[in-house]
Design a protein around this motif. Structure first.
Motif, short mmCIF file in Angstrom:
data_model
loop_
_atom_site.label_atom_id
_atom_site.label_comp_id
_atom_site.label_asym_id
_atom_site.label_seq_id
_atom_site.Cartn_x
_atom_site.Cartn_y
_atom_site.Cartn_z
N UNK A 19 0.84 -1.20 0.00
CA UNK A 19 0.00 0.00 0.00
C UNK A 19 0.87 1.25 0.00
N UNK A 20 0.70 2.09 -1.03
CA UNK A 20 1.43 3.35 -1.15
C UNK A 20 0.43 4.50 -0.98
N UNK A 21 0.22 4.98 0.24
CA UNK A 21 -0.80 6.00 0.47
C UNK A 21 -0.44 7.33 -0.18
N UNK A 22 -1.48 8.10 -0.50
CA UNK A 22 -1.26 9.48 -0.91
C UNK A 22 -0.99 10.30 0.35
N UNK A 23 -0.39 11.47 0.18
CA UNK A 23 -0.18 12.40 1.29
C UNK A 23 -1.25 13.47 1.23
N UNK A 24 -1.94 13.69 2.33
CA UNK A 24 -3.06 14.64 2.36
C UNK A 24 -2.56 16.07 2.57
N UNK A 25 -3.13 17.00 1.82
CA UNK A 25 -2.84 18.42 1.98
C UNK A 25 -4.15 19.17 2.24
N UNK A 26 -4.06 20.26 3.00
CA UNK A 26 -5.25 21.05 3.28
C UNK A 26 -5.42 22.16 2.24
N UNK A 32 -2.05 17.80 5.86
CA UNK A 32 -3.23 17.57 6.70
C UNK A 32 -3.09 16.19 7.35
N UNK A 33 -2.51 16.16 8.53
CA UNK A 33 -2.24 14.88 9.18
C UNK A 33 -3.51 14.15 9.57
N UNK A 34 -4.57 14.88 9.92
CA UNK A 34 -5.82 14.21 10.30
C UNK A 34 -6.38 13.43 9.10
N UNK A 73 5.71 10.26 8.19
CA UNK A 73 6.20 8.91 8.51
C UNK A 73 5.80 8.53 9.93
N UNK A 74 5.93 9.46 10.85
CA UNK A 74 5.56 9.19 12.24
C UNK A 74 4.06 8.85 12.35
N UNK A 75 3.22 9.58 11.60
CA UNK A 75 1.79 9.30 11.60
C UNK A 75 1.50 7.91 11.03
N UNK A 76 2.21 7.55 9.97
CA UNK A 76 2.01 6.21 9.38
C UNK A 76 2.41 5.12 10.36
N UNK A 77 3.50 5.33 11.08
CA UNK A 77 3.95 4.36 12.08
C UNK A 77 2.91 4.23 13.19
N UNK A 78 2.34 5.34 13.61
CA UNK A 78 1.33 5.31 14.66
C UNK A 78 0.08 4.57 14.20
N UNK A 79 -0.36 4.79 12.96
CA UNK A 79 -1.55 4.11 12.46
C UNK A 79 -1.30 2.62 12.24
N UNK A 80 -0.12 2.28 11.75
CA UNK A 80 0.20 0.86 11.55
C UNK A 80 0.29 0.12 12.87
N UNK A 81 0.79 0.79 13.90
CA UNK A 81 0.84 0.27 15.26
C UNK A 81 1.44 -1.13 15.33
N UNK A 82 2.44 -1.37 14.48
CA UNK A 82 3.13 -2.65 14.51
C UNK A 82 2.42 -3.77 13.78
N UNK A 83 1.20 -3.53 13.29
CA UNK A 83 0.46 -4.58 12.59
C UNK A 83 1.11 -4.93 11.26
N UNK A 84 1.60 -3.91 10.57
CA UNK A 84 2.33 -4.10 9.31
C UNK A 84 3.54 -3.17 9.33
N UNK A 85 4.60 -3.49 8.61
CA UNK A 85 5.77 -2.60 8.58
C UNK A 85 5.49 -1.34 7.81
N UNK A 86 6.20 -0.28 8.17
CA UNK A 86 6.14 0.99 7.45
C UNK A 86 7.49 1.21 6.79
N UNK A 87 7.48 1.33 5.48
CA UNK A 87 8.68 1.59 4.69
C UNK A 87 8.57 3.01 4.17
N UNK A 88 9.55 3.84 4.44
CA UNK A 88 9.52 5.24 4.06
C UNK A 88 10.35 5.48 2.81
N UNK A 89 9.87 6.34 1.93
CA UNK A 89 10.63 6.69 0.74
C UNK A 89 11.71 7.71 1.04
#
Length: 313
Positions: A19-26, A32-34, A73-89
């Motif tokens: 999964x390659x998420x998009x980055x949200x902007x306001x 937009x981290x929320x 990246x920190x937000x992605x790590x928090x949402x993944x919560x160890x369930x799946x790895x987070x790989x940062x570009x």
């Protein structure tokens, strides 16, 4: 060398759809981290992918400042919560790429996807030095991304595979002859399973069967961002050998989606982001130099998603 669970923190955890998420902007153009976290949590809650690749190509890495990047990246790590790895570009030249790698490590990422160096086409010796220095810079495992101006010979990839923190190779060039020679050279030098291989073409489902035939079974799905049910239906058929379903979905959804994507520059990102908005999460616009897709093309995307869902009902 064999990449396995005892020697690698990523091996064994990347066997599935990526999964390659998009980055949200306001509306003001800021991150937009929320909304970003809603996008992530929605995809992780229902049809869980094998990994989250944060701030990569689909995530508009090259439009992010270093501080914005670390927050995402920190937000992605928090949402993944160890369930799946987070790989940062990461990307750019060695100095800047090292700064992004350090920020990813500080944010808790599990690994790095190393995109091409900025602008120049380096020699094979220069590429080897660049990727080795990045692998030495932080205690995170690296996946090398071949695309654009970063093109590797089989011998170079085999040499890089000897580094204990270079564990994967992703291809976005589409040269299957080269990929087959790379897979063979690495296997001859290091044995079976020395690297994880991934198909990184813009709409990888279209070439998944061809890549699997040359020893590259894994792939990332941009469609997963906005239609995870379609992406997972295809992936399950692909993995189980259900060629009838694979062909039906390729002809009925993916082929017209690729034809739609080709109608505008940058649609590999901006059309995906429009799809996420259609799915109910306002992730905002793309950043320049990308631009928004034509409204008619967004309307056609909505119709195409519904047509694809009819195929899997």
């Amino acid at each position: 060398m064999t990449v396995n669970d005892s020697t690698s923190r990523l091996a064994g955890r990347l066997d599935g759809l990526l999964f390659f998420p998009v980055t949200a902007f306001d509306g003001a153009g800021g991150v937009d981290l929320d909304a970003y976290r809603r996008h992530l949590s929605g995809r992780l809650a229902v049809t869980r992918p094998a990994a989250v690749f944060a701030c990569c190509g689909t995530g508009e890495f090259f439009s992010l400042g270093l501080e914005e990047y670390e927050r995402c990246v920190r937000a992605a790590v928090a949402e993944a919560a160890g369930r799946v790895p987070v790989v940062a570009g990461i990307g750019y030249g060695t100095a800047l790429a090292t700064q992004f790698a350090t920020a990813a490590a500080a944010a808790g990422a599990d690994g790095l996807l190393v995109m091409p160096p900025y602008l120049v086409e380096g020699s094979q010796a220069g590429l080897r030095e660049h990727y080795r220095r990045l692998a030495d810079a932080v205690d995170l495992e690296l996946i090398v991304y071949q695309r654009d101006n970063a093109v590797f010979t089989p011998d170079t990839v085999a040499e890089l595979a000897a580094h204990p923190r270079i564990v994967g190779f992703k291809d976005g060039r589409g040269d299957l002859d080269l990929m087959r020679r790379i897979v063979g050279a690495v296997r001859e030098r290091h044995g079976e399973g020395a690297l994880l291989y991934f198909n990184g073409m813009p709409t990888a489902e279209m070439t998944s069967q061809a890549y699997r035939a040359v020893g590259v079974p894994g792939y990332s799905s941009a469609v997963y961002c906005f239609a995870p049910d379609l992406a997972m239906a295809f992936y399950r058929a692909y993995r189980s050998g259900d060629e009838v379903t694979v062909d039906r979905l390729l002809d009925g959804f993916w082929r017209p989606y690729v034809e739609l994507r080709r109608l505008g520059q940058g649609y590999a990102v901006s059309l995906v982001k429009a799809g996420v908005r259609l799915d109910g999460v306002d992730v905002g616009p793309v950043r320049a130099p990308l631009s928004e897709p034509e409204p008619e093309h967004v309307r056609r995307l909505a119709e195409l998603i519904e047509r694809g869902r009819e195929l899997i009902r």
